[in-house]
Design an enzyme around this catalytic site. Structure first.
Site, mmCIF file in Angstrom:
data_model
loop_
_atom_site.group_PDB
_atom_site.id
_atom_site.type_symbol
_atom_site.label_atom_id
_atom_site.label_comp_id
_atom_site.label_asym_id
_atom_site.label_seq_id
_atom_site.Cartn_x
_atom_site.Cartn_y
_atom_site.Cartn_z
ATOM 1 C CD GLU A 49 27.139 -15.971 37.287
ATOM 2 O OE1 GLU A 49 27.898 -17.154 36.853
ATOM 3 O OE2 GLU A 49 27.632 -14.919 37.679
ATOM 4 N N GLY A 77 27.590 -11.559 36.958
ATOM 5 C CA GLY A 77 26.624 -11.825 38.047
ATOM 6 C C GLY A 77 25.371 -11.284 38.076
ATOM 7 C CB ALA A 80 30.951 -10.026 40.796
ATOM 8 C CD GLU A 118 30.664 -13.881 34.045
ATOM 9 O OE1 GLU A 118 29.820 -13.850 34.828
ATOM 10 O OE2 GLU A 118 30.633 -13.815 32.954
HETATM 11 N N1 T1G Z 1 32.691 -3.940 39.170
HETATM 12 C C1 T1G Z 1 33.303 -2.728 39.515
HETATM 13 N N2 T1G Z 1 33.358 -1.752 38.711
HETATM 14 C C2 T1G Z 1 32.687 -1.504 37.509
HETATM 15 C C3 T1G Z 1 31.937 -2.730 36.983
HETATM 16 C C4 T1G Z 1 32.197 -3.951 38.017
HETATM 17 N N3 T1G Z 1 31.355 -5.074 37.376
HETATM 18 N N4 T1G Z 1 31.558 -2.464 35.874
HETATM 19 C C5 T1G Z 1 31.753 -1.018 35.529
HETATM 20 N N5 T1G Z 1 32.381 -0.453 36.655
HETATM 21 C C6 T1G Z 1 32.779 0.944 36.709
HETATM 22 C C7 T1G Z 1 33.916 1.206 35.873
HETATM 23 O O1 T1G Z 1 35.034 0.944 36.156
HETATM 24 C C8 T1G Z 1 33.448 2.807 35.799
HETATM 25 O O2 T1G Z 1 34.187 3.607 36.888
HETATM 26 C C9 T1G Z 1 32.125 2.929 35.827
HETATM 27 O O3 T1G Z 1 31.524 1.708 36.573
HETATM 28 C C10 T1G Z 1 31.328 3.056 34.511
HETATM 29 O O4 T1G Z 1 31.735 2.027 33.858
HETATM 30 C C11 T1G Z 1 30.640 -13.961 39.647
HETATM 31 C C12 T1G Z 1 32.554 -13.214 37.920
HETATM 32 C C13 T1G Z 1 28.296 -2.142 32.270
HETATM 33 C C14 T1G Z 1 28.782 -2.092 29.737
HETATM 34 O O5 T1G Z 1 32.587 -7.607 32.974
HETATM 35 O O6 T1G Z 1 31.304 -3.939 30.627
HETATM 36 O O7 T1G Z 1 30.231 -11.061 37.208
HETATM 37 O O8 T1G Z 1 35.814 4.776 35.869
HETATM 38 O O9 T1G Z 1 33.011 3.531 32.102
HETATM 39 O O10 T1G Z 1 30.724 2.507 29.304
HETATM 40 O O11 T1G Z 1 30.195 -14.806 37.547
HETATM 41 O O12 T1G Z 1 31.006 -1.058 32.512
HETATM 42 O O13 T1G Z 1 33.715 5.807 36.561
HETATM 43 O O14 T1G Z 1 35.307 4.911 38.160
HETATM 44 O O15 T1G Z 1 32.495 0.947 31.524
HETATM 45 O O16 T1G Z 1 28.835 2.864 30.264
HETATM 46 C C15 T1G Z 1 31.169 -9.358 34.722
HETATM 47 C C16 T1G Z 1 31.725 -4.844 33.477
HETATM 48 C C17 T1G Z 1 31.967 -8.862 36.034
HETATM 49 C C18 T1G Z 1 30.926 -6.029 32.968
HETATM 50 C C19 T1G Z 1 28.934 0.118 31.142
HETATM 51 N N6 T1G Z 1 30.820 -7.831 34.366
HETATM 52 N N7 T1G Z 1 31.352 -3.504 32.780
HETATM 53 O O17 T1G Z 1 29.864 0.667 30.340
HETATM 54 O O18 T1G Z 1 30.513 2.520 31.654
HETATM 55 S S1 T1G Z 1 32.749 -10.523 36.806
HETATM 56 C C20 T1G Z 1 31.513 -7.331 33.373
HETATM 57 C C21 T1G Z 1 31.062 -3.144 31.630
HETATM 58 C C22 T1G Z 1 31.310 -11.136 37.348
HETATM 59 C C23 T1G Z 1 30.265 -13.568 38.267
HETATM 60 C C24 T1G Z 1 31.454 -12.808 37.726
HETATM 61 C C25 T1G Z 1 30.612 -1.821 31.417
HETATM 62 C C26 T1G Z 1 29.374 -1.546 31.052
HETATM 63 P P1 T1G Z 1 34.886 4.970 36.847
HETATM 64 P P2 T1G Z 1 32.026 2.227 32.226
HETATM 65 P P3 T1G Z 1 30.033 2.094 30.108
#
Ligand code: T1G
Length: 702
Positions: free
Chosen positions: A117, A114, A75, A137
């Protein structure tokens, strides 16, 4: 806004979703860089595309795939805490599950949160061999909120699902395939293979079962499962999300599908609204912001690093060499003589043997890592290194001698780095003819474990040297924060402020154990006195002596050779070389004697006072650090403290925590203690006063 429906109609969204029809297969391609986060700008058009594909008779099956470097990474975290916009992710998955035509998720890069999911809402999953899937999460203080804790147990079994969900760690394709989380591993063109897979499924002539209809894997050994859930609570270190996630996985086993799904959503929404998750979401973005530094844009190329030299094979040098070798980098470690070198290499070998014994690495991996570390006692053996990190005794003269010698042997373009934890990097750089190639790389003990790397930018440090340091941090799995030159940089400078009050609290009536208890209840892994004993009292002692400062209690302990855990006693006793701190009556007697000598009347001191007199001066020092530009953002300070000093993630770091009750309250309490103690430490920083006046916060400063 259409009055009848009341649904918000906004200006058309940029096309993040496109559909093509190939051999009767609708390929829905998502394209929302950088990581296809499932923001409203992706959910809404995807919902429409799925509706269209469902209704279109020409469509026999549906493949969902993503453009760019990864499948959906979850998400959109930045949307949490804001008013929700329809359709929600559960709406999307309900729609997916209403489709009887085979639906296939084609996964590359990462399918996280998400994103996974949504893939679990499909009948089938095909993935690139290098892909990873996970539900991280809990690392955001949340639980999966769109069916992850209910569908994944049905697909891979509750025990495996529990492990994946409470660890938050992604898994690779071998494990995912063996668990049944993915149905096929693509070896070449993912989209092409997904279409062939869809045609195969069509040829099988169904039926195609959604995960919600599958319950075959839900059988568990109750006792073992309950034991696993109890283990989660023990390991959670006071964090709520892992415990709630485990509860939701249990519901998937004990409750009917719909009821478990509804309960998961309730828990998820509670978590979204929690302080704990707000803190962890803050840290998610703060960690990424911290890696961005002025003057070092994506156009600045890092210098190539093939081999790194480390000077000093003591506790820090050895740990740094291991951190580099663990990151796959060949290391040459230098010591003054063979005996010291042998001692250092033996310590490294012992440490790896411990990791093998604990099962965290294999014997082969140990051998591979050790093979990357070569020892030497000759400076000219470092000539081929692209970067050399000095980790010798914290003395300016010694440092300048080392860098003078390095300057003579290193090739042009090599980077010279010091691991000093507080000395003036500019003064060290001046001992060389190439200050532009000089940088501070401040690791934290144990250097092969602690995540933080303070990158100290000297007055002359070249942008590509900073770019190289940032790239190195990513390569060895460290969290980098770029800071300016001052005594103690960000972390140790604020720690000095807290430490000063620590002694005052003991003299006025508190005990080391009492103060440490307040800190562990606050959420720290350990209190300041136990931490001081772990990192060694002698380091701070030498720093105080070099600054002409004193700490009556710690100084006397050091004069007696009591440096903490490494000497079996410090503020606590450590029996038989152990790590368990035991209150030491002789330390208590020393404290009381010092108080009498200093004419300090002792009294009972409460937990609130301990928190205010230790953390508020730290925040005040943080404000000074921002004023001086030593840290670029308040959130950088949070990243330093959470990754280098164990500040509780559930509190988001000192500056984020302070924001919860605001600069005005901090200024008021600081002034109270200034009046009480007359100690300049409590004099509110101009920035804090200004924020208190304007009602502004730290977050708005960057
Ligand atoms: N939402 C918004 N921005 C995100 C994002 C996300 N989920 N993931 C990454 N970004 C932005 C990040 O801030 C950065 O921005 C750019 O993308 C590159 O990321 C309903 C509740 C995928 C392994 O926890 O672990 O789903 O700094 O530098 O090193 O159940 O990003 O360039 O402006 O980290 O190559 C669950 C989070 C969400 C995964 C890539 N998902 N992301 O790593 O790049 S909660 C996560 C990561 C959810 C549902 C629930 C990593 C990556 P900027 P980066 P990277």
């Amino acid at each position: 806004m259409s009055r009848q429906t009341g649904i918000q109609r906004e200006r058309p969204l940029p096309e993040t979703v496109s559909t093509t029809l190939e051999h009767g297969i609708a390929v829905i391609l998502l394209d929302n860089p950088p990581v296809n986060a499932l923001g409203h700008n992706l959910r809404e058009p995807l919902f429409r595309a799925l509706e269209a594909a469902r209704a279109d008779d020409a469509v026999k099956a549906i493949v969902i795939a993503c453009a760019g470097r990864t499948f959906i990474a979850g998400a959109d975290i930045s949307e949490f805490g804001k008013p929700p916009k329809a359709p929600s992710l559960p709406d999307l998955i309900d729609l997916l599950e209403s489709i009887d035509k085979p639906t296939i998720a084609a996964i590359h890069g990462t399918a996280l949160g998400g994103g996974l999911e949504l893939a679990l809402g499909c009948h089938y999953r095909i993935a690139d061999r290098s892909a990873k899937i996970g539900l991280p999460e809990v690392t955001l203080g949340l639980i999966p909120g769109a069916g992850g804790t209910v569908r994944l147990p049905r697909l891979v079994g509750p025990e495996a699902a529990l492990g994946i969900i409470v660890s938050g760690k992604p898994i690779g394709m071998d494990e995912a395939f063996s668990l049944g989380a993915v149905d096929r591993i693509a070896e070449g063109d993912l989209k092409g293979e997904a279409i062939s897979f869809a045609l195969e499924k069509l040829a099988e002539n169904g039926p195609h079962h959604h995960i919600r209809e599958r319950s075959g894997k839900l059988q568990v050994d109750d006792a073992a499962f309950e034991a696993a859930i109890r283990q989660v609570a023990r390991k959670a270190r006071g964090l709520t999300a892992p415990v709630k996630a485990a509860e939701s996985v249990r519901n998937a086993v004990t409750m009917e599908f719909g009821a478990a799904l509804a309960r998961e959503r309730e828990i998820f929404l509670e978590r979204v609204a929690s302080e704990e998750s707000a803190a962890q979401r803050h840290l998610f973005f703060a960690t990424r912001e911290a890696a961005k530094t002025k003057g070092v844009g994506r156009d600045i190329e890092a210098r190539p690093i093939a081999r790194i030299g480390v000077i000093g094979a003591g506790t820090m040098g050895g740990g740094i060499a291991m951190a580099l070798a663990n990151g796959g980098i060949p290391v040459t470690i230098l010591e003054m003589n063979d005996e010291a070198l042998a001692r250092g290499l033996h310590q490294i070998d012992r440490s790896y043997a411990g990791s093998v014994a604990r099962g965290s690495i294999s014997e082969d991996e140990k051998t591979a890592r050790l093979a990357r570390i070569q020892g030497t006692t000759r400076y000219d053996a470092l000539a081929a290194c692209d970067l050399v990190i000095e980790a010798v005794f914290e003395n300016m003269e010694v440092k300048r001698q080392v860098f003078g010698a390095l300057d003579k042997v290193l090739k042009p373009g090599a980077i010279l780095a010091t691991n000093t934890s507080y000395l003036d990097v500019n003064e060290i750089a001046a001992a060389t003819a190439r200050p532009q190639d000089m940088v501070g790389l401040h690791f934290f003990s144990p250097a092969h474990v602690m995540k933080l790397l303070e990158i100290v930018r000297g007055d002359r440090t070249a942008p590509d040297v900073l770019a190289t340091a940032l790239a190195l941090a990513r390569r060895i799995g460290k969290v980098p924060v770029v800071v300016g030159v001052c005594n103690g940089f960000v972390g140790n400078r604020m720690l000095a402020a807290r430490r000063q009050q620590n002694e005052a609290l003991l003299l006025e009536g508190a005990t080391p154990a009492q103060v440490d208890k307040v800190f562990t209840e606050f959420g720290w892994p350990m209190g300041p006195f136990q931490m001081a004993d772990l990192s060694g009292l002698d380091i701070a002692w030498n720093n105080r002596k070099s600054l002409g400062q004193t700490a009556p209690i710690a100084d006397e302990l050091c004069e007696a050779g009591h440096f903490g855990q490494k000497s079996g006693r410090g503020f606590y006793l450590y029996e038989d070389g152990g790590r368990v701190p035991v209150p030491d009556p002789s330390v208590q007697a020393l404290i009381e004697r010092k108080a009498t000598e200093l004419g300090i009347e002792r009294r009972s001191i409460g937990a609130d006072e301990i928190i205010e007199r230790t953390l508020y001066p730290m925040i005040n020092e943080g404000a000074h650090i921002l004023e001086e530009g030593i840290a670029a953002r308040a959130s950088d300070i949070d990243v330093v403290w959470v990754n280098g000093y164990g500040f509780p993630v559930a509190k988001g770091g000192p500056m984020f925590w302070a924001e919860r009750f605001g600069p005005a309250k901090i200024v008021e309490r600081l002034e109270h203690w200034y009046t009480q103690t007359g100690n300049a430490l409590f004099k509110p920083a101009p920035l804090l006063r200004q924020l208190a006046l304007t009602g502004g916060g730290f977050a708005g400063l960057a």
